[in-house]
Design a protein around this motif. Structure first.
Motif, mmCIF file in Angstrom:
data_model
loop_
_atom_site.group_PDB
_atom_site.id
_atom_site.type_symbol
_atom_site.label_atom_id
_atom_site.label_comp_id
_atom_site.label_asym_id
_atom_site.label_seq_id
_atom_site.Cartn_x
_atom_site.Cartn_y
_atom_site.Cartn_z
ATOM 1 N N LEU A 71 -39.928 -41.926 -74.190
ATOM 2 C CA LEU A 71 -40.974 -41.612 -73.222
ATOM 3 C C LEU A 71 -40.399 -41.164 -71.879
ATOM 4 O O LEU A 71 -40.914 -40.232 -71.252
ATOM 5 C CB LEU A 71 -41.871 -42.840 -73.011
ATOM 6 N N LEU A 72 -39.328 -41.824 -71.434
ATOM 7 C CA LEU A 72 -38.727 -41.429 -70.156
ATOM 8 C C LEU A 72 -38.009 -40.087 -70.249
ATOM 9 O O LEU A 72 -37.964 -39.334 -69.270
ATOM 10 C CB LEU A 72 -37.780 -42.521 -69.665
ATOM 11 N N LYS A 73 -37.455 -39.789 -71.410
ATOM 12 C CA LYS A 73 -36.842 -38.466 -71.587
ATOM 13 C C LYS A 73 -37.887 -37.371 -71.429
ATOM 14 O O LYS A 73 -37.604 -36.295 -70.879
ATOM 15 C CB LYS A 73 -36.172 -38.376 -72.953
ATOM 16 N N GLU A 74 -39.118 -37.635 -71.881
ATOM 17 C CA GLU A 74 -40.202 -36.664 -71.725
ATOM 18 C C GLU A 74 -40.531 -36.433 -70.263
ATOM 19 O O GLU A 74 -41.041 -35.372 -69.892
ATOM 20 C CB GLU A 74 -41.448 -37.140 -72.474
ATOM 21 N N LYS A 75 -40.231 -37.428 -69.421
ATOM 22 C CA LYS A 75 -40.470 -37.311 -67.977
ATOM 23 C C LYS A 75 -39.240 -36.816 -67.222
ATOM 24 O O LYS A 75 -39.236 -36.758 -65.988
ATOM 25 C CB LYS A 75 -40.921 -38.659 -67.409
ATOM 26 N N GLY A 76 -38.159 -36.521 -67.955
ATOM 27 C CA GLY A 76 -36.969 -35.962 -67.328
ATOM 28 C C GLY A 76 -35.888 -36.957 -66.966
ATOM 29 O O GLY A 76 -34.933 -36.598 -66.274
ATOM 30 N N PHE A 77 -35.990 -38.208 -67.438
ATOM 31 C CA PHE A 77 -34.987 -39.222 -67.121
ATOM 32 C C PHE A 77 -34.400 -39.813 -68.404
ATOM 33 O O PHE A 77 -35.140 -40.230 -69.300
ATOM 34 C CB PHE A 77 -35.592 -40.356 -66.282
ATOM 35 N N ASP A 78 -33.091 -39.854 -68.468
ATOM 36 C CA ASP A 78 -32.399 -40.456 -69.612
ATOM 37 C C ASP A 78 -31.760 -41.769 -69.149
ATOM 38 O O ASP A 78 -30.785 -41.768 -68.407
ATOM 39 C CB ASP A 78 -31.324 -39.502 -70.144
ATOM 40 N N ILE A 79 -32.331 -42.885 -69.601
ATOM 41 C CA ILE A 79 -31.803 -44.195 -69.193
ATOM 42 C C ILE A 79 -30.954 -44.839 -70.287
ATOM 43 O O ILE A 79 -30.574 -46.008 -70.172
ATOM 44 C CB ILE A 79 -32.938 -45.159 -68.784
ATOM 45 N N SER A 80 -30.676 -44.104 -71.340
ATOM 46 C CA SER A 80 -30.024 -44.703 -72.512
ATOM 47 C C SER A 80 -28.678 -45.342 -72.185
ATOM 48 O O SER A 80 -28.296 -46.338 -72.806
ATOM 49 C CB SER A 80 -29.857 -43.657 -73.616
ATOM 50 N N ARG A 81 -27.963 -44.810 -71.208
ATOM 51 C CA ARG A 81 -26.633 -45.343 -70.885
ATOM 52 C C ARG A 81 -26.686 -46.606 -70.031
ATOM 53 O O ARG A 81 -25.713 -47.359 -69.990
ATOM 54 C CB ARG A 81 -25.798 -44.278 -70.170
ATOM 55 N N VAL A 82 -27.786 -46.815 -69.360
ATOM 56 C CA VAL A 82 -27.868 -47.977 -68.457
ATOM 57 C C VAL A 82 -28.924 -48.997 -68.894
ATOM 58 O O VAL A 82 -29.057 -50.043 -68.277
ATOM 59 C CB VAL A 82 -28.152 -47.542 -66.995
ATOM 60 N N HIS A 83 -29.654 -48.698 -69.953
ATOM 61 C CA HIS A 83 -30.743 -49.606 -70.334
ATOM 62 C C HIS A 83 -30.228 -50.847 -71.055
ATOM 63 O O HIS A 83 -29.308 -50.791 -71.863
ATOM 64 C CB HIS A 83 -31.759 -48.911 -71.237
ATOM 65 N N MET A 84 -30.869 -51.965 -70.742
ATOM 66 C CA MET A 84 -30.593 -53.246 -71.389
ATOM 67 C C MET A 84 -31.931 -53.950 -71.557
ATOM 68 O O MET A 84 -32.812 -53.835 -70.706
ATOM 69 C CB MET A 84 -29.644 -54.061 -70.508
ATOM 70 N N ASP A 85 -32.095 -54.640 -72.659
ATOM 71 C CA ASP A 85 -33.340 -55.372 -72.905
ATOM 72 C C ASP A 85 -33.029 -56.843 -73.152
ATOM 73 O O ASP A 85 -32.192 -57.175 -73.997
ATOM 74 C CB ASP A 85 -34.086 -54.780 -74.099
ATOM 75 N N CYS A 86 -33.703 -57.713 -72.406
ATOM 76 C CA CYS A 86 -33.439 -59.152 -72.539
ATOM 77 C C CYS A 86 -33.754 -59.648 -73.946
ATOM 78 O O CYS A 86 -33.082 -60.540 -74.468
ATOM 79 C CB CYS A 86 -34.280 -59.927 -71.520
ATOM 80 N N GLY A 87 -34.767 -59.067 -74.576
ATOM 81 C CA GLY A 87 -35.124 -59.472 -75.922
ATOM 82 C C GLY A 87 -34.075 -59.134 -76.954
ATOM 83 O O GLY A 87 -33.980 -59.793 -77.997
ATOM 84 N N ILE A 88 -33.285 -58.115 -76.691
ATOM 85 C CA ILE A 88 -32.184 -57.751 -77.578
ATOM 86 C C ILE A 88 -30.969 -58.619 -77.300
ATOM 87 O O ILE A 88 -30.233 -59.002 -78.218
ATOM 88 C CB ILE A 88 -31.840 -56.253 -77.424
ATOM 89 N N GLU A 89 -30.768 -58.966 -76.039
ATOM 90 C CA GLU A 89 -29.582 -59.717 -75.635
ATOM 91 C C GLU A 89 -29.604 -61.176 -76.092
ATOM 92 O O GLU A 89 -28.568 -61.753 -76.410
ATOM 93 C CB GLU A 89 -29.437 -59.691 -74.102
ATOM 94 N N ILE A 90 -30.774 -61.780 -76.162
ATOM 95 C CA ILE A 90 -30.852 -63.234 -76.287
ATOM 96 C C ILE A 90 -30.614 -63.739 -77.708
ATOM 97 O O ILE A 90 -30.194 -64.884 -77.905
ATOM 98 C CB ILE A 90 -32.203 -63.744 -75.742
ATOM 99 N N TYR A 91 -30.845 -62.900 -78.715
ATOM 100 C CA TYR A 91 -30.634 -63.321 -80.093
ATOM 101 C C TYR A 91 -29.635 -62.403 -80.794
ATOM 102 O O TYR A 91 -29.449 -61.246 -80.400
ATOM 103 C CB TYR A 91 -31.951 -63.301 -80.882
ATOM 104 N N ASP A 92 -29.024 -62.912 -81.864
ATOM 105 C CA ASP A 92 -28.146 -62.121 -82.716
ATOM 106 C C ASP A 92 -28.977 -61.620 -83.895
ATOM 107 O O ASP A 92 -29.374 -62.394 -84.768
ATOM 108 C CB ASP A 92 -26.977 -62.973 -83.212
ATOM 109 N N GLU A 93 -29.259 -60.336 -83.892
ATOM 110 C CA GLU A 93 -30.136 -59.764 -84.912
ATOM 111 C C GLU A 93 -29.610 -59.994 -86.322
ATOM 112 O O GLU A 93 -30.378 -60.246 -87.258
ATOM 113 C CB GLU A 93 -30.304 -58.262 -84.659
#
Length: 339
Positions: free
Chosen positions: A250-272
């Motif tokens: 969605l952000l790429k559609e708005k002209g911003f690529d956050i893929s290199r700096v994005h982090m999600d707490c829900g991904i960090e807290i558990y081992d998938e």
């Protein structure tokens, strides 16, 4: 009279001196303690009831423990706190009201679903920056058992969880904010709007909340005239792996690529791979304990210089879900910097 110097763009506020985060307290359950961040939390309990006879009382106890730890680290007592900003996922905020009543503090009870940590930090920072308080407390919590009972199915039902589902974090996070002290400070906030893409799947919270996260992050970048790389991390609360993909697209559609700096707490807290949590973690406690245990220490050490912390919330209730309504989302952005 409005202080125009404090307003940034359409939805943000900038604090010239910053509001300091003096300390934090984090309390989690056994599953969270077994995850990648397990050794970073202040307290890990192997008893999911925390010594109580129901899930709701357990959640209140978690809040009490987290607050006491945050106050202890700041070398403060409740009498020094002007206001308490707190909330949880339960009806009428009962985890908070019963959890903090013994503190005898003026309370602002907040409901932003899983974005409540961002809401409490935002409002607490505004109160301190405006001079209405020297010190405030912000606290929030969630519990797997109480959340499942209220929003989905009783645990004994044994329902099957789809791969898009997230696991509600059993955890509570508390923070002391003040005019000085500590090595991290809140320098700005971007208050989110309700965003509703019409998603009705309550077992896919990532899809419900990602549009709201996109809206808030985009507005933060616009209001502060920044690019994604101006942040060491852009951290969402609990989108999980499904919501993360949607947000980045969605952000790429708005002209911003956050893929290199994005982090999600829900991904960090558990081992998938080993913990069977499917898309990741969720709940008010997810972003709160990850901020207190992992993100703040890195800011305090200077390993991170500036982050955009964006807890995300799905604004549904059992009533709205049973009536067939969609699940609106909201996200609140908090800019936190090393000092």
């Amino acid at each position: 009279m409005k202080n125009e110097k404090l307003q940034a763009g359409q939805q943000s506020v900038s604090f010239a001196q910053g509001v300091h985060i003096l300390s934090s307290g984090t309390v989690v359950g056994e599953k969270e303690g077994q995850g990648p961040l397990g050794n970073l939390f202040d307290l890990v309990s192997n008893d999911p009831a925390f010594g109580e006879d129901n899930w709701e009382k357990a959640e209140s106890t978690m809040q009490k423990e987290a607050i006491q730890m945050a106050l202890g680290k700041a070398k403060m007592n409740p009498a020094q706190i002007r206001y308490l900003f707190g909330g949880d996922l339960l009806g009428q905020l009962i985890a908070t009201s019963f959890g903090v009543e013994d503190l005898n503090l003026p309370l602002f009870g907040l409901y932003g679903a899983c974005s409540t940590c961002g809401e409490s930090l935002s409002l607490g920072a505004m109160a301190v920056s405006a001079g209405y308080a020297d010190y405030v407390l912000a606290v929030t919590s969630s519990h797997f058992g109480s959340a499942e009972k209220q929003f989905r199915f009783p645990l004994a039902y044994g329902n099957q969880r789809p791969l898009s589902a997230t696991w509600t974090v059993t955890g509570a996070g508390a923070f002391v904010l003040g005019t000085k002290g500590g090595h991290a400070r809140i320098t700005g906030v971007t208050t989110g709007k309700i965003v509703d893409f019409g998603v009705k799947d309550s077992m896919n919270m990532g899809a419900c909340m990602a549009p709201a996260a996109c809206d808030t992050i985009y507005q933060n970048l616009m209001d502060f005239n920044r690019q994604p790389q101006d942040y060491d991390r852009i951290i969402t609360g609990d989108l999980g792996s499904v919501g993360q993909t949607i947000l980045i697209d969605l952000l790429k559609e708005k002209g911003f690529d956050i893929s290199r700096v994005h982090m999600d707490c829900g991904i960090e807290i558990y081992d998938e791979a080993t913990q069977d949590t499917h898309a990741g973690g969720s709940g008010c406690g997810c972003s709160a304990v990850t901020l207190g245990a992992k993100i703040l220490p890195e800011l305090e050490k200077g390993a991170l210089k500036r982050v955009l912390f964006v807890p995300t919330g799905a604004l549904l209730s059992p009533v709205s879900f049973n009536e067939g309504q969609s699940v609106p989302g909201i996200a609140h952005g908090v800019v936190i910097e090393h000092c």
